[in-house]
Write an enzyme that holds these catalytic residues in place. Sequence first.
Site, mmCIF file in Angstrom:
data_model
loop_
_atom_site.group_PDB
_atom_site.id
_atom_site.type_symbol
_atom_site.label_atom_id
_atom_site.label_comp_id
_atom_site.label_asym_id
_atom_site.label_seq_id
_atom_site.Cartn_x
_atom_site.Cartn_y
_atom_site.Cartn_z
ATOM 1 N N TYR A 142 -49.158 31.157 -17.146
ATOM 2 C CA TYR A 142 -47.692 31.154 -17.120
ATOM 3 C C TYR A 142 -47.137 32.583 -17.122
ATOM 4 O O TYR A 142 -46.039 32.822 -16.626
ATOM 5 C CB TYR A 142 -47.131 30.443 -18.358
ATOM 6 C CG TYR A 142 -46.926 28.960 -18.211
ATOM 7 C CD1 TYR A 142 -47.964 28.125 -17.841
ATOM 8 C CD2 TYR A 142 -45.679 28.395 -18.475
ATOM 9 C CE1 TYR A 142 -47.769 26.760 -17.742
ATOM 10 C CE2 TYR A 142 -45.481 27.029 -18.376
ATOM 11 C CZ TYR A 142 -46.528 26.213 -18.011
ATOM 12 O OH TYR A 142 -46.327 24.863 -17.919
ATOM 13 N N LYS A 193 -61.878 25.237 -19.211
ATOM 14 C CA LYS A 193 -62.565 25.015 -17.933
ATOM 15 C C LYS A 193 -63.631 26.104 -17.814
ATOM 16 O O LYS A 193 -63.683 26.872 -16.847
ATOM 17 C CB LYS A 193 -61.538 25.053 -16.785
ATOM 18 C CG LYS A 193 -62.047 24.540 -15.454
ATOM 19 C CD LYS A 193 -62.321 23.047 -15.395
ATOM 20 C CE LYS A 193 -62.954 22.704 -14.051
ATOM 21 N NZ LYS A 193 -63.488 21.329 -13.986
ATOM 22 N N ASP A 226 -60.824 18.419 -17.257
ATOM 23 C CA ASP A 226 -60.824 17.208 -16.427
ATOM 24 C C ASP A 226 -61.398 16.029 -17.206
ATOM 25 O O ASP A 226 -60.860 14.915 -17.197
ATOM 26 C CB ASP A 226 -61.566 17.443 -15.098
ATOM 27 C CG ASP A 226 -62.936 18.068 -15.265
ATOM 28 O OD1 ASP A 226 -63.249 18.571 -16.374
ATOM 29 O OD2 ASP A 226 -63.715 18.068 -14.288
ATOM 30 N N ASP A 250 -49.791 21.945 -21.172
ATOM 31 C CA ASP A 250 -48.600 21.389 -20.504
ATOM 32 C C ASP A 250 -48.949 20.039 -19.890
ATOM 33 O O ASP A 250 -48.237 19.043 -20.079
ATOM 34 C CB ASP A 250 -48.123 22.367 -19.423
ATOM 35 C CG ASP A 250 -46.893 21.854 -18.687
ATOM 36 O OD1 ASP A 250 -45.962 21.384 -19.347
ATOM 37 O OD2 ASP A 250 -46.890 21.925 -17.437
ATOM 38 N N ASP A 254 -48.139 15.912 -21.462
ATOM 39 C CA ASP A 254 -47.391 14.875 -20.731
ATOM 40 C C ASP A 254 -48.227 13.602 -20.653
ATOM 41 O O ASP A 254 -47.733 12.492 -20.836
ATOM 42 C CB ASP A 254 -47.053 15.335 -19.305
ATOM 43 C CG ASP A 254 -45.621 15.859 -19.192
ATOM 44 O OD1 ASP A 254 -45.133 16.451 -20.181
ATOM 45 O OD2 ASP A 254 -44.994 15.698 -18.133
HETATM 46 C C1 IPM Z 1 -42.801 21.872 -21.208
HETATM 47 C C2 IPM Z 1 -42.105 22.048 -19.894
HETATM 48 C C3 IPM Z 1 -41.964 23.542 -19.616
HETATM 49 C C4 IPM Z 1 -43.363 24.107 -19.504
HETATM 50 C C5 IPM Z 1 -41.122 23.898 -18.391
HETATM 51 C C6 IPM Z 1 -39.742 23.284 -18.460
HETATM 52 C C7 IPM Z 1 -41.022 25.383 -18.207
HETATM 53 O O1 IPM Z 1 -42.788 21.371 -18.888
HETATM 54 O O2 IPM Z 1 -42.276 22.359 -22.225
HETATM 55 O O3 IPM Z 1 -43.856 21.248 -21.239
HETATM 56 O O4 IPM Z 1 -43.988 24.035 -18.444
HETATM 57 O O5 IPM Z 1 -43.842 24.640 -20.501
HETATM 58 MG MG MG Z 2 -44.385 20.167 -19.594
#
Ligand code: IPM
Ligand code: MG
Length: 369
Positions: A142, A193, A226, A250, A254
């Site tokens: 990032y 990884k 993975d 990240d 999710d």
């Molecule tokens: C998160 C989001 C952020 C990230 C974005 C909005 C920059 O997806 O907090 O997970 O990628 O960190």
């Molecule tokens: Mg995110």
Amino acid sequence: MIVRNVLALAGDGIGPEVLLATRRVMDWFQSTGRAKFNVSEGLIGGASYDAHQTPLTDETVARAKAADAVLFACIGGPKWDQLPYDVRPEKGLLRLRKEMGLFANLRPAIVMDALASASSLKTDLVRGLDIMIVRELIGGIYFGEPRGVEQLADGTRRGYNTQAYSTAEILRIAHVAFELARKRGKRVCSVDKANVMESGLVWREEITKLRNSTYPDVELSHMYVDNCAMQLVRTPKQFDVIVTDNLFGDILSDLASMLTGSLGMLPSASLGAIGADGRQPALYEPVHGSAPDIAGKGIANPLAMVLSLAMMLRYSFSLGKDADLLERAVQNVLSAGVRTGDIAEPGQIPIGTTAMADAVIAELTRLAK
Ligand code: IPM
Ligand code: MG
């Protein structure tokens, strides 16, 4: 009673709605004499861009650093998608994380009993799930340099980013994971990884050394990312604490959020190092995004942000009992079948953002009697 200075950043999309709901819950804690907050609001993301042509002003950064904690909702939306990277809403959040030194992102994925059937996985796979994902937040690809887009001689382009982790960056996030594990199931799974990336190899070796020297009481395992993604949907309950880098964290967070039934339920805490003055920079935010498609309709689920407030009470203000109370109130409301649209099951009539806040406040009042 100590006055806690909180900077609230509503951001974009459903942000203002879920923040309003959360501020009403804060008001309940104030009016019942449990805590005293001095809340001020600021702009971030597209809202800040529209007002100041930047997704985060220096003034807001300064206010965030001066606050005892930052409560942040969400940013972004189609309106700002065509902007250059350095003024995109996301950039505001990334800069805030970096400037505040928030290297540790704690993302719990907890399945509340009442919501076990809302998961897309079979109920018995997720019932009772309680994972803590510890994501490194201000390093890795990032932020790595060099990065950019270059023009090639043949007229085509090349976009590139750099993944890199130093010993110091790895150790400080690993400490957080091991310390958390000690208060939970005493198991850490480190995800990398290392079969392909040097940064992953260093990650794995440094964490192993730290475990052996300092945390022999914590069980450490390693997984390639993975495989971890696969294991998370195969047998998610095998995990206790997962520690991983910025990008993998990240993605995996999710994924883990959907195990719980809705992205609208997951809170997170982002913490920095405790300074010489004893203060720890901290930002609390729901894991969900700004959901532009439902913004302004009053139907967004405010619970991820309400639960982020609970994390704030626990981690920044040492109000663990109040955090427990708030989490219990949310659980009871869900058990009673009160649902916003994203978590409603067949036969349940969805209610709106304000009504959900009302329900949580009513349950807090009942529990506090
Ligand atoms: C998160 C989001 C952020 C990230 C974005 C909005 C920059 O997806 O907090 O997970 O990628 O960190
Ligand atoms: Mg995110």
